[in-house]
Write a protein that holds these residues in place. Structure first.
Motif, PDB file in Angstrom:
ATOM      1  N   VAL A  12      39.618  47.498  32.589  1.00  0.00           N
ATOM      2  CA  VAL A  12      38.415  47.356  33.411  1.00  0.00           C
ATOM      3  C   VAL A  12      38.023  45.883  33.437  1.00  0.00           C
ATOM      4  CG1 VAL A  12      36.007  48.042  33.725  1.00  0.00           C
ATOM      5  CG2 VAL A  12      37.640  49.665  32.723  1.00  0.00           C
ATOM      6  N   VAL A  13      37.838  45.333  34.633  1.00  0.00           N
ATOM      7  CA  VAL A  13      37.423  43.937  34.787  1.00  0.00           C
ATOM      8  C   VAL A  13      35.967  43.903  35.209  1.00  0.00           C
ATOM      9  CG1 VAL A  13      37.751  41.816  36.097  1.00  0.00           C
ATOM     10  CG2 VAL A  13      39.737  43.141  35.351  1.00  0.00           C
ATOM     11  N   GLY A  14      35.134  43.276  34.399  1.00  0.00           N
ATOM     12  CA  GLY A  14      33.707  43.160  34.694  1.00  0.00           C
ATOM     13  C   GLY A  14      32.887  44.021  33.768  1.00  0.00           C
ATOM     14  N   GLY A  15      31.988  43.394  33.004  1.00  0.00           N
ATOM     15  CA  GLY A  15      31.226  44.112  31.992  1.00  0.00           C
ATOM     16  C   GLY A  15      29.773  44.332  32.351  1.00  0.00           C
ATOM     17  N   GLY A  16      29.479  44.536  33.639  1.00  0.00           N
ATOM     18  CA  GLY A  16      28.130  44.918  34.040  1.00  0.00           C
ATOM     19  C   GLY A  16      27.908  46.400  33.833  1.00  0.00           C
ATOM     20  N   THR A  17      26.886  46.936  34.473  1.00  0.00           N
ATOM     21  CA  THR A  17      26.588  48.358  34.277  1.00  0.00           C
ATOM     22  C   THR A  17      27.753  49.233  34.720  1.00  0.00           C
ATOM     23  OG1 THR A  17      25.438  48.315  36.416  1.00  0.00           O
ATOM     24  CG2 THR A  17      24.090  48.096  34.437  1.00  0.00           C
ATOM     25  N   ALA A  18      28.378  48.899  35.845  1.00  0.00           N
ATOM     26  CA  ALA A  18      29.508  49.688  36.332  1.00  0.00           C
ATOM     27  C   ALA A  18      30.701  49.578  35.395  1.00  0.00           C
ATOM     28  CB  ALA A  18      29.899  49.251  37.742  1.00  0.00           C
ATOM     29  N   GLY A  19      30.992  48.368  34.933  1.00  0.00           N
ATOM     30  CA  GLY A  19      32.142  48.166  34.065  1.00  0.00           C
ATOM     31  C   GLY A  19      31.997  48.844  32.721  1.00  0.00           C
ATOM     32  N   VAL A  20      30.807  48.759  32.131  1.00  0.00           N
ATOM     33  CA  VAL A  20      30.573  49.459  30.860  1.00  0.00           C
ATOM     34  C   VAL A  20      30.742  50.957  31.044  1.00  0.00           C
ATOM     35  CG1 VAL A  20      28.793  50.058  29.171  1.00  0.00           C
ATOM     36  CG2 VAL A  20      29.112  47.669  29.848  1.00  0.00           C
ATOM     37  N   ALA A  31      41.819  57.686  27.181  1.00  0.00           N
ATOM     38  CA  ALA A  31      42.665  56.555  27.536  1.00  0.00           C
ATOM     39  C   ALA A  31      42.399  55.352  26.631  1.00  0.00           C
ATOM     40  CB  ALA A  31      42.424  56.165  28.994  1.00  0.00           C
ATOM     41  N   ARG A  32      43.459  54.649  26.277  1.00  0.00           N
ATOM     42  CA  ARG A  32      43.312  53.363  25.586  1.00  0.00           C
ATOM     43  C   ARG A  32      42.771  52.368  26.610  1.00  0.00           C
ATOM     44  NH1 ARG A  32      48.847  51.600  24.329  1.00  0.00           N
ATOM     45  NH2 ARG A  32      49.237  52.773  26.241  1.00  0.00           N
ATOM     46  N   THR A  33      41.581  51.847  26.343  1.00  0.00           N
ATOM     47  CA  THR A  33      40.839  51.126  27.382  1.00  0.00           C
ATOM     48  C   THR A  33      40.422  49.754  26.907  1.00  0.00           C
ATOM     49  OG1 THR A  33      39.975  53.247  28.185  1.00  0.00           O
ATOM     50  CG2 THR A  33      38.838  51.253  28.914  1.00  0.00           C
ATOM     51  N   VAL A  34      40.566  48.761  27.792  1.00  0.00           N
ATOM     52  CA  VAL A  34      40.084  47.416  27.523  1.00  0.00           C
ATOM     53  C   VAL A  34      39.050  47.054  28.579  1.00  0.00           C
ATOM     54  CG1 VAL A  34      41.921  46.300  28.861  1.00  0.00           C
ATOM     55  CG2 VAL A  34      40.739  45.004  27.078  1.00  0.00           C
ATOM     56  N   LEU A  35      38.014  46.353  28.155  1.00  0.00           N
ATOM     57  CA  LEU A  35      36.958  45.865  29.040  1.00  0.00           C
ATOM     58  C   LEU A  35      36.954  44.340  28.976  1.00  0.00           C
ATOM     59  CD1 LEU A  35      34.493  46.259  30.872  1.00  0.00           C
ATOM     60  CD2 LEU A  35      33.104  46.621  28.818  1.00  0.00           C
ATOM     61  N   ILE A  36      37.164  43.702  30.120  1.00  0.00           N
ATOM     62  CA  ILE A  36      37.319  42.246  30.206  1.00  0.00           C
ATOM     63  C   ILE A  36      36.094  41.649  30.885  1.00  0.00           C
ATOM     64  CG2 ILE A  36      38.703  40.401  31.239  1.00  0.00           C
ATOM     65  CD1 ILE A  36      41.072  42.453  31.149  1.00  0.00           C
ATOM     66  N   GLU A  37      35.455  40.690  30.222  1.00  0.00           N
ATOM     67  CA  GLU A  37      34.234  40.074  30.745  1.00  0.00           C
ATOM     68  C   GLU A  37      34.266  38.569  30.479  1.00  0.00           C
ATOM     69  OE1 GLU A  37      30.980  38.709  32.229  1.00  0.00           O
ATOM     70  OE2 GLU A  37      31.491  40.820  32.583  1.00  0.00           O
ATOM     71  N   ARG A  38      33.959  37.758  31.496  1.00  0.00           N
ATOM     72  CA  ARG A  38      34.024  36.311  31.342  1.00  0.00           C
ATOM     73  C   ARG A  38      32.799  35.717  30.663  1.00  0.00           C
ATOM     74  NH1 ARG A  38      33.772  34.581  37.756  1.00  0.00           N
ATOM     75  NH2 ARG A  38      31.710  35.459  38.241  1.00  0.00           N
ATOM     76  N   SER A  39      31.697  36.445  30.617  1.00  0.00           N
ATOM     77  CA  SER A  39      30.486  35.964  29.950  1.00  0.00           C
ATOM     78  C   SER A  39      30.566  36.228  28.442  1.00  0.00           C
ATOM     79  CB  SER A  39      29.256  36.674  30.519  1.00  0.00           C
ATOM     80  OG  SER A  39      29.105  36.399  31.893  1.00  0.00           O
ATOM     81  N   PRO A  40      29.643  35.685  27.657  1.00  0.00           N
ATOM     82  CA  PRO A  40      29.636  35.947  26.219  1.00  0.00           C
ATOM     83  C   PRO A  40      28.924  37.251  25.838  1.00  0.00           C
ATOM     84  CG  PRO A  40      28.008  34.284  26.738  1.00  0.00           C
ATOM     85  CD  PRO A  40      28.748  34.561  28.016  1.00  0.00           C
ATOM     86  N   TYR A  41      28.488  38.028  26.826  1.00  0.00           N
ATOM     87  CA  TYR A  41      27.793  39.285  26.571  1.00  0.00           C
ATOM     88  C   TYR A  41      27.978  40.192  27.776  1.00  0.00           C
ATOM     89  CZ  TYR A  41      24.564  36.355  29.193  1.00  0.00           C
ATOM     90  OH  TYR A  41      24.035  35.489  30.115  1.00  0.00           O
ATOM     91  N   LEU A 121      36.898  42.353  25.379  1.00  0.00           N
ATOM     92  CA  LEU A 121      37.318  40.958  25.400  1.00  0.00           C
ATOM     93  C   LEU A 121      36.293  40.154  26.186  1.00  0.00           C
ATOM     94  CD1 LEU A 121      41.149  41.337  26.114  1.00  0.00           C
ATOM     95  CD2 LEU A 121      40.040  40.958  23.904  1.00  0.00           C
ATOM     96  N   LEU A 122      35.382  39.498  25.473  1.00  0.00           N
ATOM     97  CA  LEU A 122      34.427  38.592  26.088  1.00  0.00           C
ATOM     98  C   LEU A 122      35.059  37.202  26.220  1.00  0.00           C
ATOM     99  CD1 LEU A 122      31.238  39.657  24.070  1.00  0.00           C
ATOM    100  CD2 LEU A 122      31.867  40.357  26.396  1.00  0.00           C
ATOM    101  N   HIS A 123      34.379  36.297  26.903  1.00  0.00           N
ATOM    102  CA  HIS A 123      34.894  34.936  27.101  1.00  0.00           C
ATOM    103  C   HIS A 123      36.300  34.963  27.700  1.00  0.00           C
ATOM    104  CE1 HIS A 123      31.633  32.852  24.924  1.00  0.00           C
ATOM    105  NE2 HIS A 123      31.655  33.883  24.095  1.00  0.00           N
ATOM    106  N   THR A 124      36.545  35.910  28.583  1.00  0.00           N
ATOM    107  CA  THR A 124      37.881  36.099  29.147  1.00  0.00           C
ATOM    108  C   THR A 124      37.803  36.080  30.666  1.00  0.00           C
ATOM    109  OG1 THR A 124      38.558  37.446  27.243  1.00  0.00           O
ATOM    110  CG2 THR A 124      39.873  37.635  29.253  1.00  0.00           C
ATOM    111  N   SER A 125      38.543  35.184  31.290  1.00  0.00           N
ATOM    112  CA  SER A 125      38.556  35.072  32.742  1.00  0.00           C
ATOM    113  C   SER A 125      39.845  35.636  33.316  1.00  0.00           C
ATOM    114  CB  SER A 125      38.418  33.604  33.168  1.00  0.00           C
ATOM    115  OG  SER A 125      37.167  33.082  32.770  1.00  0.00           O
ATOM    116  N   LEU A 126      39.715  36.356  34.411  1.00  0.00           N
ATOM    117  CA  LEU A 126      40.868  36.834  35.163  1.00  0.00           C
ATOM    118  C   LEU A 126      41.346  35.711  36.070  1.00  0.00           C
ATOM    119  CD1 LEU A 126      42.718  39.186  36.163  1.00  0.00           C
ATOM    120  CD2 LEU A 126      40.940  39.657  37.860  1.00  0.00           C
ATOM    121  N   ILE A 127      42.641  35.351  35.987  1.00  0.00           N
ATOM    122  CA  ILE A 127      43.136  34.234  36.789  1.00  0.00           C
ATOM    123  C   ILE A 127      44.256  34.629  37.743  1.00  0.00           C
ATOM    124  CG2 ILE A 127      42.414  32.483  35.143  1.00  0.00           C
ATOM    125  CD1 ILE A 127      45.316  32.321  34.162  1.00  0.00           C
TER     126      ILE A 127
END
Length: 420
Positions: A12-20, A31-41, A121-127
């Motif tokens: 999941v890319v994006g840790g806002g309300t929808a991403g959470v 499912a084994r799930t990862v949540l990727i967010e570029r902000s520190p929270y 995974l915080l502090h993580t940017s999709l490139i």
């Protein structure tokens, strides 16, 4: 350096309300799930922009009916466990909202995703995104140690801006038929406010008009919300506004600078011309501009204005939307509404969350497939919890079973307490 590669069932890319909601829903499905967010929270606009009210948990108007539960309820419960951090209020527009304290929300979301076994995974940017034969294979991400790869069977784009879909080359839309999006707003917080005074949009308007007449520069919107909490002298103000034309670094920099300049003028205007604000102090700006609308995915199905206004019910639903179209297209004015029957809701079909371009890509939140007027109803954060939950469960079911059977997805959503 050894290349880092992390395999998951769902990414999941994006840790806002929808991403959470998507990440928790996917994890609860097994499912084994990862949540990727570029902000520190976590929190998206709720914490990045300090938008301190969840709209859309309830239907609009009189006799509000709850239409969002599931992961949304888990978040509210987590907030309640941290103390008196929530208030159920009727807003100045007559709709039932859930006001919250953004700093506590950051901690509540941390707690929830950890409890639910989501890899965060915080502090993580999709490139970059690697695709092959109509499927997304992996994500190229970046942190301060360098680049790494996230592999998954299914992906959920909850970035708000359809960043994953865009980098993958999926079909997307920008705004309405003329390419215009809704106004972006930079909220700010004031402390030392006498909240016993009139804080309605009408009172704000009187103050801002007087300030404009007095020559205070950089003021745009005249009428706006002041969100307050009972017993507190700190309020959130939603006024500084700008019209986005793109979201490149150059364009975002210009918008952030422009709206921060507006904040200082609004602070001066409110101190001088709004009763109760005489001793107000600027506590927090943003910290980031709040984007209402940018890109949306082109889905296998699309929610239309007729669906929203007619409160259409569908057999392939995976979420409910209770809000009415709330349209912000003028930087100088409050949003306008298209009225709906009170206490009513519309169904959001699975196809509106499924990318038409890639069979293993789902969208969630404000970027789901919809026309311009329907978008104005589905973009609110309460509904984002619901569409995120639906997308996460659908992605997990497809990753684990190889298909996206709507009946099975609905059964799993109900098992997790969602309203469908």
């Amino acid at each position: 350096m050894v290349e880092r590669c992390y395999p998951f069932d769902v990414a999941v890319v994006g840790g806002g309300t929808a991403g959470v909601a998507a990440a928790v829903g996917a994890s609860r499905t097994g499912a084994r799930t990862v949540l990727i967010e570029r902000s520190p929270y976590l929190g998206g606009e709720a914490t990045n922009s300090g938008v301190a009210a969840f709209c859309g948990f309830y239907t609009c108007g009189e006799n509000p009916v709850k239409v969002v539960a599931g992961v949304g309820d888990l978040v509210l419960q987590e907030m309640e466990s941290l103390g008196p951090t929530l208030e159920y209020v009727v807003s100045a527009t007559g709709n039932k909202n859930v006001n919250f304290q953004p700093e506590y929300l950051k901690c509540a979301l941390d707690n929830l995703v950890e409890k639910e076994g989501v890899e965060l995974l915080l502090h993580t940017s999709l490139i970059d995104v690697k695709v092959k034969d109509g499927r997304i294979q992996s994500l190229q991400c970046m942190d301060d140690e360098g680049a790494f790869t996230v592999e998954a069977d299914c992906f959920v784009d909850a970035s708000g801006d359809a960043a994953l879909a865009h980098l993958a080359g999926a079909n997307t839309l920008w705004g309405d038929e003329e390419g215009r999006v809704q106004v972006a707003t930079l909220p700010f917080r004031l402390s030392g406010v006498d909240t016993s005074k009139d804080m309605t949009p009408a009172a704000v308007e009187q103050a801002v008009i007087r300030a404009k007449e007095a020559g205070i520069p950089f003021l745009t919107k005249e009428r706006g919300f002041v969100l307050r909490k009972e017993g507190s002298s700190t309020v959130s103000v939603l006024l500084p506004s700008v019209m986005p034309t793109g979201i490149s670094a150059k364009e975002m920099t210009q918008m952030e600078r422009e709206t921060r300049r507006q904040v200082l003028s609004y602070v001066k205007a409110l101190r001088e011309y709004m009763p109760g604000m005489e001793h107000a102090e600027l506590a927090v700006i943003g910290p980031a501009i709040g984007l209402r609308e940018t890109r949306r995915i082109c889905g296998k199905d699309r929610i239309t204005a007729e669906d929203v206004l007619g409160r259409r019910k569908r057999p392939d639903t995976v979420a409910r939307g209770g809000w009415k179209p709330e349209i912000h297209k003028d930087v100088n004015k409050m949003g306008t509404y298209m009225e709906v029957e009170g206490g009513s809701y519309f169904d959001i079909p699975l196809g509106a969350l499924q990318s038409e371009s890639f069979e293993n890509l789902y969208g969630a939140g404000r970027m789901i497939s919809s026309d311009d007027a329907a978008f104005a109803a589905v973009r609110v954060m309460g509904t984002c919890f619901a569409t995120g939950h639906g997308a996460g469960v659908a992605a997990a079911w497809q990753a684990l079973h190889g298909t996206a059977e709507v009946v099975k997805i609905q059964e799993e959503l109900r098992r997790q307490g969602a309203l469908v």
